[in-house]
Design a protein around this motif. Structure first.
Motif, PDB file in Angstrom:
ATOM      1  N   GLN A  21       0.839  -1.203   0.000  1.00 33.40           N
ATOM      2  CA  GLN A  21       0.000   0.000   0.000  1.00 33.40           C
ATOM      3  C   GLN A  21       0.866   1.242   0.000  1.00 33.40           C
ATOM      4  O   GLN A  21       1.927   1.275   0.637  1.00 33.40           O
ATOM      5  CB  GLN A  21      -0.888   0.035   1.240  1.00 33.40           C
ATOM      6  N   LEU A  22       0.407   2.250  -0.714  1.00 26.90           N
ATOM      7  CA  LEU A  22       1.025   3.563  -0.683  1.00 26.90           C
ATOM      8  C   LEU A  22      -0.012   4.543  -0.147  1.00 26.90           C
ATOM      9  O   LEU A  22      -1.132   4.603  -0.661  1.00 26.90           O
ATOM     10  CB  LEU A  22       1.463   4.009  -2.075  1.00 26.90           C
ATOM     11  N   VAL A  23       0.368   5.272   0.866  1.00 20.26           N
ATOM     12  CA  VAL A  23      -0.565   6.196   1.496  1.00 20.26           C
ATOM     13  C   VAL A  23       0.036   7.601   1.474  1.00 20.26           C
ATOM     14  O   VAL A  23       1.096   7.837   2.059  1.00 20.26           O
ATOM     15  CB  VAL A  23      -0.881   5.787   2.941  1.00 20.26           C
ATOM     16  N   GLU A  24      -0.667   8.507   0.782  1.00 19.42           N
ATOM     17  CA  GLU A  24      -0.215   9.895   0.686  1.00 19.42           C
ATOM     18  C   GLU A  24      -0.859  10.742   1.783  1.00 19.42           C
ATOM     19  O   GLU A  24      -1.951  10.432   2.259  1.00 19.42           O
ATOM     20  CB  GLU A  24      -0.581  10.513  -0.665  1.00 19.42           C
ATOM     21  N   SER A  25      -0.184  11.817   2.118  1.00 22.45           N
ATOM     22  CA  SER A  25      -0.729  12.791   3.056  1.00 22.45           C
ATOM     23  C   SER A  25      -0.081  14.145   2.779  1.00 22.45           C
ATOM     24  O   SER A  25       0.928  14.224   2.067  1.00 22.45           O
ATOM     25  CB  SER A  25      -0.483  12.363   4.504  1.00 22.45           C
ATOM     26  N   GLY A  26      -0.690  15.185   3.341  1.00 22.02           N
ATOM     27  CA  GLY A  26      -0.084  16.512   3.256  1.00 22.02           C
ATOM     28  C   GLY A  26      -0.751  17.477   2.305  1.00 22.02           C
ATOM     29  O   GLY A  26      -0.365  18.649   2.238  1.00 22.02           O
ATOM     30  N   GLY A  27      -1.751  17.027   1.565  1.00 22.97           N
ATOM     31  CA  GLY A  27      -2.431  17.937   0.659  1.00 22.97           C
ATOM     32  C   GLY A  27      -3.329  18.893   1.424  1.00 22.97           C
ATOM     33  O   GLY A  27      -3.508  18.788   2.631  1.00 22.97           O
ATOM     34  N   GLY A  28      -3.871  19.861   0.688  1.00 24.33           N
ATOM     35  CA  GLY A  28      -4.771  20.819   1.315  1.00 24.33           C
ATOM     36  C   GLY A  28      -4.920  22.073   0.507  1.00 24.33           C
ATOM     37  O   GLY A  28      -4.522  22.131  -0.663  1.00 24.33           O
ATOM     38  N   LEU A  29      -5.483  23.080   1.137  1.00 26.06           N
ATOM     39  CA  LEU A  29      -5.699  24.378   0.513  1.00 26.06           C
ATOM     40  C   LEU A  29      -4.593  25.332   0.945  1.00 26.06           C
ATOM     41  O   LEU A  29      -4.301  25.453   2.147  1.00 26.06           O
ATOM     42  CB  LEU A  29      -7.060  24.932   0.933  1.00 26.06           C
ATOM     43  N   VAL A  30      -3.987  26.004  -0.011  1.00 24.19           N
ATOM     44  CA  VAL A  30      -2.912  26.936   0.289  1.00 24.19           C
ATOM     45  C   VAL A  30      -3.043  28.154  -0.622  1.00 24.19           C
ATOM     46  O   VAL A  30      -3.542  28.047  -1.751  1.00 24.19           O
ATOM     47  CB  VAL A  30      -1.533  26.252   0.109  1.00 24.19           C
ATOM     48  N   GLN A  31      -2.616  29.297  -0.127  1.00 23.60           N
ATOM     49  CA  GLN A  31      -2.670  30.508  -0.940  1.00 23.60           C
ATOM     50  C   GLN A  31      -1.535  30.544  -1.938  1.00 23.60           C
ATOM     51  O   GLN A  31      -0.482  29.914  -1.714  1.00 23.60           O
ATOM     52  CB  GLN A  31      -2.588  31.731  -0.025  1.00 23.60           C
ATOM     53  N   PRO A  32      -1.714  31.255  -3.030  1.00 22.70           N
ATOM     54  CA  PRO A  32      -0.613  31.408  -3.995  1.00 22.70           C
ATOM     55  C   PRO A  32       0.642  31.927  -3.303  1.00 22.70           C
ATOM     56  O   PRO A  32       0.574  32.820  -2.454  1.00 22.70           O
ATOM     57  CB  PRO A  32      -1.159  32.427  -4.997  1.00 22.70           C
ATOM     58  N   GLY A  33       1.769  31.329  -3.658  1.00 20.66           N
ATOM     59  CA  GLY A  33       3.033  31.677  -3.029  1.00 20.66           C
ATOM     60  C   GLY A  33       3.358  30.845  -1.809  1.00 20.66           C
ATOM     61  O   GLY A  33       4.482  30.911  -1.297  1.00 20.66           O
ATOM     62  N   GLY A  34       2.404  30.071  -1.347  1.00 24.11           N
ATOM     63  CA  GLY A  34       2.600  29.246  -0.171  1.00 24.11           C
ATOM     64  C   GLY A  34       3.328  27.938  -0.474  1.00 24.11           C
ATOM     65  O   GLY A  34       3.743  27.687  -1.609  1.00 24.11           O
ATOM     66  N   SER A  35       3.464  27.134   0.572  1.00 28.02           N
ATOM     67  CA  SER A  35       4.192  25.867   0.468  1.00 28.02           C
ATOM     68  C   SER A  35       3.385  24.725   1.065  1.00 28.02           C
ATOM     69  O   SER A  35       2.556  24.935   1.960  1.00 28.02           O
ATOM     70  CB  SER A  35       5.527  25.966   1.216  1.00 28.02           C
ATOM     71  N   LEU A  36       3.647  23.558   0.559  1.00 23.81           N
ATOM     72  CA  LEU A  36       3.097  22.318   1.105  1.00 23.81           C
ATOM     73  C   LEU A  36       4.142  21.235   0.992  1.00 23.81           C
ATOM     74  O   LEU A  36       4.978  21.267   0.063  1.00 23.81           O
ATOM     75  CB  LEU A  36       1.842  21.871   0.354  1.00 23.81           C
ATOM     76  N   ARG A  37       4.070  20.273   1.893  1.00 22.70           N
ATOM     77  CA  ARG A  37       4.944  19.110   1.825  1.00 22.70           C
ATOM     78  C   ARG A  37       4.084  17.861   1.807  1.00 22.70           C
ATOM     79  O   ARG A  37       3.344  17.595   2.757  1.00 22.70           O
ATOM     80  CB  ARG A  37       5.878  19.062   3.018  1.00 22.70           C
ATOM     81  N   LEU A  38       4.178  17.122   0.709  1.00 24.05           N
ATOM     82  CA  LEU A  38       3.454  15.872   0.577  1.00 24.05           C
ATOM     83  C   LEU A  38       4.346  14.711   1.029  1.00 24.05           C
ATOM     84  O   LEU A  38       5.555  14.731   0.817  1.00 24.05           O
ATOM     85  CB  LEU A  38       3.025  15.643  -0.872  1.00 24.05           C
ATOM     86  N   SER A  39       3.703  13.707   1.626  1.00 25.34           N
ATOM     87  CA  SER A  39       4.407  12.500   2.031  1.00 25.34           C
ATOM     88  C   SER A  39       3.702  11.289   1.448  1.00 25.34           C
ATOM     89  O   SER A  39       2.482  11.301   1.252  1.00 25.34           O
ATOM     90  CB  SER A  39       4.425  12.369   3.557  1.00 25.34           C
TER      91      SER A  39
END
Length: 122
Positions: A3-21
């Motif tokens: 199994q592969l399980v992703e996390s870390g998505g969401g809503l962010v404003q332009p110019g922002g950052s996110l880290r997916l795992s």
């Protein structure tokens, strides 16, 4: 069962950052490459970045400079650090890994996660 399980998505404003795992779990012998793809509404799924079995990153030209892929071999996890996000980065992001399930069989197979949504909007 792998199994592969992703996390870390969401809503962010332009110019922002996110880290997916994305963590691989279950029973398997080894992992070759691990990659991130994305698919925006009405568009085909596209490669974002890949990290090899040796840990070398490969980027699609349009993603260079803003996205960084990395891998934790001990945790069987791949990360995607996304900076300076733009509205056009809005998409479902999918993790995939090329995995050899059995030690007595040299065949590798591609496994996919369920996807995590990234929305870039003010």
């Amino acid at each position: 069962q792998v199994q592969l399980v992703e996390s870390g998505g969401g809503l962010v404003q332009p110019g922002g950052s996110l880290r997916l795992s994305c963590a691989a779990s279950g029973t398997f012998f080894s992992i070759n490459t691990m990659s991130w793809y994305r698919q925006a509404p009405g568009r085909e799924r596209e490669l974002v970045a890949r990290v090899t079995a040796a840990g070398s990153p490969i980027y699609v030209d349009s993603m260079k400079g803003r996205f960084t892929i990395s891998r934790d071999f001990d945790k069987n996890t791949v990360y995607l650090q996304m900076n300076s996000l733009k509205p056009e980065d809005t998409a479902a992001y999918y993790c995939t890994a090329n995995i050899r399930p059995r030690f007595d069989n040299y065949a590798y197979f591609d496994y996919w996660g369920q996807g995590t949504q990234v929305t870039v909007s003010s």
